[in-house]
Write an enzyme that holds these catalytic residues in place. Structure first.
Site, PDB file in Angstrom:
ATOM      1  NE  ARG A 103     -16.018  33.346  12.338  1.00  0.00           N
ATOM      2  CZ  ARG A 103     -17.487  33.142  12.078  1.00  0.00           C
ATOM      3  NH1 ARG A 103     -18.278  33.680  13.104  1.00  0.00           N
ATOM      4  NH2 ARG A 103     -17.947  32.632  11.045  1.00  0.00           N
TER       5      ARG A 103
ATOM      6  CG  HIS B  15     -28.689  23.972  20.601  1.00  0.00           C
ATOM      7  ND1 HIS B  15     -28.357  24.718  19.541  1.00  0.00           N
ATOM      8  CD2 HIS B  15     -29.154  22.710  20.366  1.00  0.00           C
ATOM      9  CE1 HIS B  15     -28.836  24.258  18.679  1.00  0.00           C
ATOM     10  NE2 HIS B  15     -29.260  22.933  18.918  1.00  0.00           N
TER      11      HIS B  15
ATOM     12  CD  GLU C 122     -35.223  27.643  24.320  1.00  0.00           C
ATOM     13  OE1 GLU C 122     -35.070  28.874  24.400  1.00  0.00           O
ATOM     14  OE2 GLU C 122     -34.884  26.939  23.179  1.00  0.00           O
TER      15      GLU C 122
END
Ligand code: GRF
Length: 213
Positions: free
Chosen positions: A64, A108, A173
């Site tokens: 990562r 989110h 959103e």
């Protein structure tokens, strides 16, 4: 003119809303690149608008950290003042988040801190909440845990399924994210003690709720 880089992994409907608002409201900003970790449908949308795109798949990176290092380098090559996560489906390393601290926003699909993590709509339905929504927040090293800038609330109806609820939240959103990004571009956001203050003329930092009485 501020430069913005957007990271996506999916269809890019928030990206579309940001591009539209940037143009129609003539923001002193430009979306200079859209970067994805996969061949996301949203990339087509960006290309159709003449925005540069990059695909950086995780395959081929040993960790990562190495991936995030490459991602950070790609982002930095555009020298952005602001980096937006808009459905980017990778958890970012602490080092990455710290590098972009104070210029990294995420959207989110829940009223945080409720339902952080995946499958927020499913979990909201399972919990029987009556109000659900979306949150735009600065990204911190805690997943979905950074300082909240603004939220949009939508009702949950008895006959909702996951898809209907998701569509209702998604529409909210598309109002919320462009509004917050505009505040950022206008230098109106200050973070102090983990809380976000909106400078200047007062505007509601919550959408979808009636006026306070
Ligand atoms: C949105 O629901 C957003 O809240 C979440 O990912 C989804 C992205 O949707 N982070 P889209 O690709 O913008 O349509």
């Amino acid at each position: 003119m501020k430069s913005i880089v957007v990271l996506i992994s999916g269809r890019g409907s928030n990206l579309a809303a940001l591009i539209a608002a940037c143009r129609s409201e003539a923001w002193p900003a430009k979306i200079v690149a859209v970067i994805s970790d996969r061949d996301a449908p949203g990339l087509l949308l960006a290309r159709a608008q003449g925005i540069e795109t990059q695909v950086l798949p995780f395959a081929g990176f040993a960790s990562r950290e190495l991936y995030d290092e490459a991602l950070a380098g790609t982002i930095e090559s555009y020298r952005p003042e602001l980096v937006l996560l808009a459905g980017f489906m990778r958890i970012l390393s602490h080092r990455f988040v710290e590098r972009f601290a104070h210029r990294l926003l995420n959207i989110h699909p829940s009223l945080l801190p409720a339902f952080a993590g995946l499958n927020a709509h499913r979990r909201a339905l399972a919990a029987g909440v009556r109000i659900h929504g979306a949150t735009v927040h600065f990204v911190s090293t805690v997943v979905d845990g950074g300082a909240i800038v603004a939220q949009a609330a939508v009702p949950v109806f008895a006959d909702d399924d996951e898809q209907r609820l998701e569509e209702r939240v998604r529409a909210a959103e598309h109002q919320l994210y462009p509004r917050v990004v505009r505040w950022f571009i206008e230098d109106r956001l200050r973070v102090q003690d983990g809380k976000v203050e909106l400078l200047g003329e007062q505007e509601p930092m919550q959408l979808g709720l009636g006026p306070a009485t």
